[in-house]
Motif scaffolding. Structure first.
Motif, PDB file in Angstrom:
ATOM      1  N   ARG A 256       7.283  -4.860   0.280  1.00 21.99           N
ATOM      2  CA  ARG A 256       7.093  -3.737  -0.038  1.00 21.99           C
ATOM      3  C   ARG A 256       5.694  -3.447  -0.538  1.00 21.99           C
ATOM      4  O   ARG A 256       4.700  -2.790  -0.080  1.00 21.99           O
ATOM      5  CB  ARG A 256       8.134  -2.645  -0.675  1.00 21.99           C
ATOM      6  CG  ARG A 256       7.665  -1.613  -1.106  1.00 21.99           C
ATOM      7  CD  ARG A 256       8.532  -0.967  -2.436  1.00 21.99           C
ATOM      8  NE  ARG A 256       8.167  -1.774  -3.448  1.00 21.99           N
ATOM      9  CZ  ARG A 256       8.577  -1.805  -4.745  1.00 21.99           C
ATOM     10  NH1 ARG A 256       9.652  -1.019  -4.960  1.00 21.99           N
ATOM     11  NH2 ARG A 256       8.083  -2.662  -5.911  1.00 21.99           N
ATOM     12  N   ASP A 257       5.355  -4.311  -1.408  1.00 19.77           N
ATOM     13  CA  ASP A 257       4.198  -4.152  -2.173  1.00 19.77           C
ATOM     14  C   ASP A 257       2.898  -4.752  -1.552  1.00 19.77           C
ATOM     15  O   ASP A 257       1.815  -4.157  -1.346  1.00 19.77           O
ATOM     16  CB  ASP A 257       4.245  -5.226  -3.282  1.00 19.77           C
ATOM     17  CG  ASP A 257       5.163  -4.790  -4.550  1.00 19.77           C
ATOM     18  OD1 ASP A 257       5.585  -3.710  -4.454  1.00 19.77           O
ATOM     19  OD2 ASP A 257       5.666  -5.643  -5.361  1.00 19.77           O
ATOM     20  N   SER A 260       2.202  -1.823   0.956  1.00 20.57           N
ATOM     21  CA  SER A 260       2.023  -0.545   0.179  1.00 20.57           C
ATOM     22  C   SER A 260       0.739   0.365   0.601  1.00 20.57           C
ATOM     23  O   SER A 260       0.626   1.552   0.759  1.00 20.57           O
ATOM     24  CB  SER A 260       2.038  -0.826  -1.233  1.00 20.57           C
ATOM     25  OG  SER A 260       3.442  -0.796  -1.678  1.00 20.57           O
ATOM     26  N   VAL A 323       6.507   3.455  -0.532  1.00 21.19           N
ATOM     27  CA  VAL A 323       5.782   3.060  -1.339  1.00 21.19           C
ATOM     28  C   VAL A 323       6.741   2.582  -2.486  1.00 21.19           C
ATOM     29  O   VAL A 323       6.447   1.734  -3.649  1.00 21.19           O
ATOM     30  CB  VAL A 323       4.541   3.470  -1.918  1.00 21.19           C
ATOM     31  CG1 VAL A 323       3.791   2.739  -3.205  1.00 21.19           C
ATOM     32  CG2 VAL A 323       3.561   3.599  -0.592  1.00 21.19           C
TER      33      VAL A 323
END
Length: 352
Positions: A256-257, A260, A323
């Motif tokens: 996810r990071d 982002s 995000v």
């Protein structure tokens, strides 16, 4: 030593050089052939192991032990036992080094390997295992076989290389399905071996098989292997579950990071990749849960269900919303840190 390892190795070396070898050559013939190849260092090294003065072709009748002086007599001359032993060990090391070099060369040039329709012997299977580890870019220093157990001597395992270790085991299990147990012995003597049995391998392969051609399956297939290895290391089921939860949650949150910036710009491909990754992490956690006893398995199953639920809920959301999603995975990561890996030292305060 000379009649077995050195002679056999020398014949293979000469064949690789394309040199003619007479049928059933004597050791003296082999020595002369090696000595003639002055431009090849390996031939010089092998030739240097052949000590003609120590060898008697007539049934060794001139070799005897002198009990008075406690020494070996070769052709009536006293011989230093340490020198004989050192020469034998050196010859053995040269031959083993050559064999390892051939294995590494095959591992780095898989297209040169020609599959044989017939069942291979254990030497061929060992070579296929080393080749599989090479394809996984995981170094193997030595291989030993004891029945259905295969021991691999490997460099010390780190958090970063643990996944590659599992990748090598899965690749090697495909290359030799007869192996029931895998044991990776680390260089440092104070580190315990990493052990995976057929139960863990089969669970990992079940997750990995649909993915080999389209994606790297190891972030997900490593989870059941990890659960199995933790169990075989004598860890409690609760500890094993916590470790699997940390690695699973870390991968979901890390993806996810990583995505982002693209998600924030509304990239639908980034969203699809993240949702697919989270779903595969859920499947890997579920496979790991099946290898652990309750209530530890329930924790993993609950995590897998929540992650799968997030994937379903977010399938119609715009990319930028993701995000700040997958919060349960983030909480799981914080709750179960620091991670415990019995094969890796210095993890008490480290992040995954």
């Amino acid at each position: 030593m000379l009649e077995a390892d050195v002679k056999r190795t020398a014949v293979v070396v000469m064949q690789l050089l394309g040199k003619p070898i007479p049928q059933g050559p004597s050791l003296a013939t082999i020595r002369d052939l090696l000595a003639a190849e002055v431009s090849h260092p390996l031939c010089k090294i092998l030739a240097s192991t052949i000590r003609s003065e120590w060898r008697n072709a007539n049934a060794h009748e001139d070799f005897r032990w002198d009990p008075v002086n406690s020494t070996l007599l070769l052709g009536g001359q006293s011989a230093d036992l340490e020198e004989v032993l050192d020469a034998a060990i050196r010859a053995r090391a040269i031959c083993r080094g050559f064999e390892h070099g051939v294995a590494v060369a095959y591992a780095q040039n898989a297209s040169l390997v020609v599959s044989d329709a017939e069942d291979s012997n254990y030497v061929g299977r060992d070579l296929s295992i080393v080749q599989a580890a090479g394809e996984a870019r995981f170094p193997v220093l030595d291989i030993r076989r004891q029945g259905s157990l295969v021991r691999l001597d490997v460099p010390d395992i780190t958090v970063e290389s643990l996944r590659e270790a599992f990748r090598a085991i899965l690749r090697a299990a495909i290359a030799d399905p007869s192996v029931e147990r895998w044991e990776l012995r680390q260089t440092s003597p104070d580190r315990p071996p990493l052990r995976v049995d057929r139960t863990g391998v089969n669970a990992g392969l079940q997750v990995a098989e649909p993915l080999w051609e389209i994606a790297d399956p190891l972030p997900f297939a490593s989870l059941p292997l990890l659960a199995n290895a933790m169990t075989n290391a004598g860890e409690l089921a609760a500890t094993a579950a916590s470790t699997v939860l940390v690695l699973a949650a870390a991968h979901a949150v890390g993806e996810r990071d990583r995505l982002s910036p693209a998600l924030a710009h509304g990239d639908p491909a980034a969203k699809d990749e993240l949702v697919k990754t989270a779903r595969l992490v859920s499947e890997g956690a579920r496979a790991a849960a099946r290898l652990l006893k309750s209530p530890a398995d329930r924790r993993l199953l609950a995590f897998a269900a929540v992650l799968a639920g997030d994937c379903h809920r977010l399938r119609d959301s715009p990319p930028y919303e993701l995000v700040h999603e997958f919060v349960p995975a983030e909480r799981t990561l914080r709750r179960h840190m620091p991670v415990r890996l019995p094969w890796v030292t210095g993890l008490e305060n480290s992040a995954v």
